[in-house]
Design an enzyme around this catalytic site. Structure first.
Site, PDB file in Angstrom:
ATOM      1  N   GLU A 129       0.829  -1.202   0.000  1.00 34.46           N
ATOM      2  CA  GLU A 129       0.000   0.000   0.000  1.00 34.46           C
ATOM      3  C   GLU A 129       0.869   1.260   0.000  1.00 34.46           C
ATOM      4  OE1 GLU A 129      -4.148  -1.272   2.143  1.00 34.46           O
ATOM      5  OE2 GLU A 129      -2.458  -0.951   3.462  1.00 34.46           O
ATOM      6  N   CYS A 142       3.437   8.604   0.886  1.00 28.26           N
ATOM      7  CA  CYS A 142       4.083   7.683   1.817  1.00 28.26           C
ATOM      8  C   CYS A 142       4.246   6.341   1.101  1.00 28.26           C
ATOM      9  CB  CYS A 142       3.182   7.543   3.052  1.00 28.26           C
ATOM     10  SG  CYS A 142       3.783   6.362   4.250  1.00 28.26           S
ATOM     11  N   CYS A 149       6.761  -6.562   7.259  1.00 32.46           N
ATOM     12  CA  CYS A 149       7.956  -6.095   7.983  1.00 32.46           C
ATOM     13  C   CYS A 149       8.307  -7.157   9.017  1.00 32.46           C
ATOM     14  CB  CYS A 149       7.692  -4.757   8.674  1.00 32.46           C
ATOM     15  SG  CYS A 149       9.128  -4.158   9.594  1.00 32.46           S
ATOM     16  N   CYS A 153       7.203  -4.686  15.700  1.00 33.02           N
ATOM     17  CA  CYS A 153       6.835  -3.707  16.738  1.00 33.02           C
ATOM     18  C   CYS A 153       5.393  -3.997  17.162  1.00 33.02           C
ATOM     19  CB  CYS A 153       6.974  -2.286  16.205  1.00 33.02           C
ATOM     20  SG  CYS A 153       8.641  -1.944  15.629  1.00 33.02           S
ATOM     21  N   CYS A 156       2.134  -2.027  15.762  1.00 29.83           N
ATOM     22  CA  CYS A 156       2.068  -1.775  14.320  1.00 29.83           C
ATOM     23  C   CYS A 156       1.445  -2.952  13.569  1.00 29.83           C
ATOM     24  CB  CYS A 156       3.483  -1.510  13.807  1.00 29.83           C
ATOM     25  SG  CYS A 156       3.609  -1.376  12.012  1.00 29.83           S
ATOM     26  N   SER A 230      12.231   6.923   7.328  1.00 21.90           N
ATOM     27  CA  SER A 230      11.994   6.634   8.740  1.00 21.90           C
ATOM     28  C   SER A 230      12.516   5.241   9.078  1.00 21.90           C
ATOM     29  CB  SER A 230      10.493   6.716   9.035  1.00 21.90           C
ATOM     30  OG  SER A 230      10.236   6.246  10.337  1.00 21.90           O
ATOM     31  N   CYS A 372      -0.400   5.994   9.980  1.00 21.85           N
ATOM     32  CA  CYS A 372       0.830   5.314  10.399  1.00 21.85           C
ATOM     33  C   CYS A 372       0.516   3.989  11.080  1.00 21.85           C
ATOM     34  CB  CYS A 372       1.593   6.140  11.422  1.00 21.85           C
ATOM     35  SG  CYS A 372       2.215   7.664  10.800  1.00 21.85           S
TER      36      CYS A 372
END
Ligand code: SAH
Ligand code: SF4
Length: 379
Positions: A129, A142, A149, A153, A156, A230, A372
């Site tokens: 996305e 973004c 990932c 975390c 997330c 980031s 986010c």
């Protein structure tokens, strides 16, 4: 992990007959590839320098590279047929060995605040996305750098999904070209943030190659001040970056002010703890007036106390920094809550009284799960 080892093109390939005469190629992407009609190379996986070598290997002049870059990244060409100022014979030859990939959204959602979320299906069926965020004075895209990932975390959704594979440079920059198509001519994308799915520095080579294309004066032409990467703070990669010119603005996901909490929230902290990360930030090469952005996701009762704010002042004093406070975007499966607005304001005030610059980021696109940490490419 090699540049090409992303789960799609994992076979080691022989160099194409044109290349071995060029010494620098032994270190470049070509050295592990054979260009053939069956394994075509995507032109958008070349960095500008490699594209120049590629064009030179056909005995062609430098301006042909510029023409090619313009077609690919400024005019958004998706076929050799469109490149009418390049000799037809040359285009025919390249067509045999090269391809030009594109991405088309399989779903485009618009939020009440104007944010748009794109869902793309990649060649191998994986999905990613990107999020386009129009604001008064800028339009920010973004982009994702990985499918999923692997860093897990706890707050997330992308982390919950786990890691599938790295994106190729072409797959990263194609998100920009596809988003551009959804805008009018007079609405240019002004900023790129590498804050979508994935940890960009865990896909170092491909991400840097894509950033080179973003900032190259003959490709996308973004100023390096308008590209922000980031990271959770992968120290070896940050060290490597700190040795040269950094072609983007750095954002670091801090998210806690002590190792115990940070390790609980972000398992990577066990490997790269706070002190080492902040020591590196302290000596990270910045341009005049440039600052490192520290992102801090606020979780109720976990990292939002007055003590946390005071500790942050101590940790960051002396580092040219600005802090983005992001009240958690809640989601099913995420075992945390966002603090109250009053608590967020109090936290911010302590930081500012301590001499830091802190802003509260209102996450855009929450109603379409585009904010986010909400990207998981399902649907
Ligand atoms: N992997 C990189 C970049 C992608 S995440 C990184 O972690 O920095 C981009 C930002 O979203 C990070 O600062 C991360 O801390 C934040 N984030 C993740 N999940 C979130 C959530 N549920 N709510 C608010 N921000 C979140
Ligand atoms: Fe990965 Fe960033 Fe999400 Fe952590 S916050 S799981 S590093 S995408």
């Amino acid at each position: 992990m090699g540049y090409w080892n992303n789960g799609v093109h994992t076979t080691r390939l022989k160099p194409l007959i044109h290349y071995p005469t060029i010494p620098s190629f032994q270190y470049s992407v070509f050295a592990t590839m054979m260009l053939s009609p069956s394994t075509k190379i995507d032109l958008k996986d070349f960095s500008p320098a490699e594209l120049r070598e590629f064009v030179a290997s056909y005995g062609k002049e430098k301006y042909r590279t510029l023409q090619l870059l313009k077609w690919l990244y400024q005019k958004g060409a998706s076929s050799f047929e469109e490149m009418t100022n390049l000799p037809k014979k040359l285009r025919e030859e390249w067509k045999q060995f090269c391809s030009i990939s594109t991405l088309t959204p399989i779903r485009l959602q618009s939020a009440g605040d104007g944010t748009k979320k794109f869902l793309f299906q990649l060649e191998d069926g994986n999905r990613i996305e990107s999020v386009l965020i129009p604001e008064r004075d800028r339009i920010t895209l973004c982009v994702s750098t990985q499918v999923g990932c692997g860093l897990g975390c706890q707050f997330c959704l992308t982390g919950k999904k786990g890691f599938t594979r790295n994106l190729r440079p072409s797959e990263i920059v194609n998100q920009i070209l596809a988003a551009k198509k959804s805008l009018e001519e007079d609405q240019p994308i002004t900023n790129i943030v590498l804050m979508g799915m994935g940890e960009p520095l865990a896909n170092y080579e491909n991400t840097l190659r894509a950033i080179e294309l973003m900032t190259h004066s003959d490709a996308f032409k973004f100023s390096s001040r308008r590209v922000t990467l980031s990271t959770v703070g992968l120290l070896p990669e940050l060290e490597r970056l700190s040795m040269g010119r950094v072609p983007f603005r750095l954002a670091v996901s801090l998210n806690a002010t002590d190792d115990e909490t940070r390790s609980r929230l972000m398992p990577i902290n066990r490997q790269y703890p706070l002190k080492k990360l902040l020591d590196l930030c302290r000596r990270f090469p910045l341009r005049p007036r440039e600052r490192i952005t520290f992102e801090y996701v606020l979780l109720r009762g976990i990292n939002d106390s007055i003590q946390d704010a005071k500790r942050m002042v101590k940790l960051l004093t002396g580092i040219p920094s600005k802090i983005n406070l992001i009240p958690l975007n809640e989601a099913p499966g995420i075992p945390y809550r966002r603090p109250s607005d009053a608590q967020v304001r109090e936290f911010q005030e302590i930081l500012m009284t301590g001499g830091l610059t802190a802003i509260v980021r209102s996450s855009k696109g929450r109603d379409i799960s585009a904010a986010c940490g909400q990207l998981q490419a399902e649907g």
